[in-house]
Write a protein that holds these residues in place. Structure first.
Motif, PDB file in Angstrom:
ATOM      1  N   GLY A  50       0.800  -1.221   0.000  1.00  0.00           N
ATOM      2  CA  GLY A  50       0.000   0.000   0.000  1.00  0.00           C
ATOM      3  C   GLY A  50       0.831   1.270   0.000  1.00  0.00           C
ATOM      4  O   GLY A  50       0.503   2.235  -0.693  1.00  0.00           O
ATOM      5  N   TRP A  51       1.916   1.294   0.768  1.00  0.00           N
ATOM      6  CA  TRP A  51       2.726   2.507   0.845  1.00  0.00           C
ATOM      7  C   TRP A  51       3.395   2.810  -0.495  1.00  0.00           C
ATOM      8  O   TRP A  51       3.574   3.976  -0.851  1.00  0.00           O
ATOM      9  N   VAL A  52       3.738   1.769  -1.279  1.00  0.00           N
ATOM     10  CA  VAL A  52       4.336   2.001  -2.594  1.00  0.00           C
ATOM     11  C   VAL A  52       3.274   2.510  -3.559  1.00  0.00           C
ATOM     12  O   VAL A  52       3.522   3.450  -4.318  1.00  0.00           O
ATOM     13  N   HIS A 144      13.324   4.639  -4.771  1.00  0.00           N
ATOM     14  CA  HIS A 144      13.589   3.499  -5.650  1.00  0.00           C
ATOM     15  C   HIS A 144      14.353   2.406  -4.904  1.00  0.00           C
ATOM     16  O   HIS A 144      13.973   1.236  -4.946  1.00  0.00           O
ATOM     17  N   ARG A 145      15.416   2.790  -4.221  1.00  0.00           N
ATOM     18  CA  ARG A 145      16.228   1.804  -3.482  1.00  0.00           C
ATOM     19  C   ARG A 145      15.398   1.083  -2.432  1.00  0.00           C
ATOM     20  O   ARG A 145      15.494  -0.136  -2.279  1.00  0.00           O
ATOM     21  N   LEU A 146      14.582   1.822  -1.717  1.00  0.00           N
ATOM     22  CA  LEU A 146      13.728   1.222  -0.689  1.00  0.00           C
ATOM     23  C   LEU A 146      12.711   0.261  -1.311  1.00  0.00           C
ATOM     24  O   LEU A 146      12.485  -0.836  -0.792  1.00  0.00           O
ATOM     25  N   ILE A 147      12.135   0.646  -2.432  1.00  0.00           N
ATOM     26  CA  ILE A 147      11.147  -0.209  -3.099  1.00  0.00           C
ATOM     27  C   ILE A 147      11.792  -1.502  -3.602  1.00  0.00           C
ATOM     28  O   ILE A 147      11.258  -2.595  -3.400  1.00  0.00           O
ATOM     29  N   VAL A 148      12.955  -1.408  -4.246  1.00  0.00           N
ATOM     30  CA  VAL A 148      13.617  -2.606  -4.763  1.00  0.00           C
ATOM     31  C   VAL A 148      14.012  -3.530  -3.621  1.00  0.00           C
ATOM     32  O   VAL A 148      13.792  -4.748  -3.676  1.00  0.00           O
ATOM     33  N   THR A 150      12.601  -3.753  -0.722  1.00  0.00           N
ATOM     34  CA  THR A 150      11.356  -4.313  -0.192  1.00  0.00           C
ATOM     35  C   THR A 150      10.852  -5.444  -1.076  1.00  0.00           C
ATOM     36  O   THR A 150      10.423  -6.491  -0.590  1.00  0.00           O
ATOM     37  N   MET A 151      10.904  -5.251  -2.397  1.00  0.00           N
ATOM     38  CA  MET A 151      10.464  -6.295  -3.330  1.00  0.00           C
ATOM     39  C   MET A 151      11.266  -7.570  -3.137  1.00  0.00           C
ATOM     40  O   MET A 151      10.704  -8.665  -3.066  1.00  0.00           O
TER      41      MET A 151
END
Length: 163
Positions: A50-52, A144-148, A150-151
């Motif tokens: 949700g946050w992404v 971007h770094r946080l999203i990758v 997290t993925m």
């Protein structure tokens, strides 16, 4: 099996986007040994937390007055989440699209890492076309770094869908 997402070097030019001038890559060991790059791309990019999704709504609201794409959806390509599929093999999935300010590709690579795991890497390649592309990448890089990361973390915890 200790698991940690870590940054790895990227060599440019890269075949997925030969004119890229910005890149990063993160990898992690993921339990299991039979997932394809495309199935991992679907698990990692098919449904964002949700946050992404909230960050993407804000991003789209900010950049749409500048004529930037909200996603690669143009009705002509198969998609995973917001991203059109560019190419795929069992070991590599390439997603991305070209926009006025930059072109980008997300490359998901998978390889065996022993009997009980696979090494999964996510490489992001960007060709910054204009000054706004450079500014845009500078602003979104921390997110971007946080999203990758997290993925990749979610991939190591989630199990493939049946069927």
């Amino acid at each position: 099996m200790p698991q940690r997402t870590h940054s790895v070097p990227v060599t440019l030019p890269h075949s997925a986007l030969p004119l890229a001038d910005w890149a990063d890559c993160y990898e992690r060991l993921v339990p299991g040994q039979s997932a394809t790059a495309m199935s991992l791309a679907k698990r990692g990019l098919g449904r964002f937390p949700g946050w992404v999704r909230a960050l993407l709504v804000v991003r789209n609201a900010i950049v749409s007055p500048f004529g930037l794409k909200g996603s690669g959806a143009d009705g002509k390509a198969d998609m995973i989440g917001f991203f059109p599929i560019v190419s795929e093999t069992s070991q590599q999935a390439v997603l991305g699209f070209d926009d006025t300010h930059l072109d980008f590709r997300i490359v998901i690579d998978v390889s065996p890492a022993g009997e009980l795991a696979q090494r999964v890497s996510i490489t992001t390649l960007v060709r910054r076309k204009i000054l706004f592309g450079r500014i845009y990448i500078a602003l979104i890089t921390p997110f971007h770094r946080l999203i990758v990361r997290t993925m990749l973390s979610r991939l190591s915890r989630s199990k493939p869908a049946a069927g």
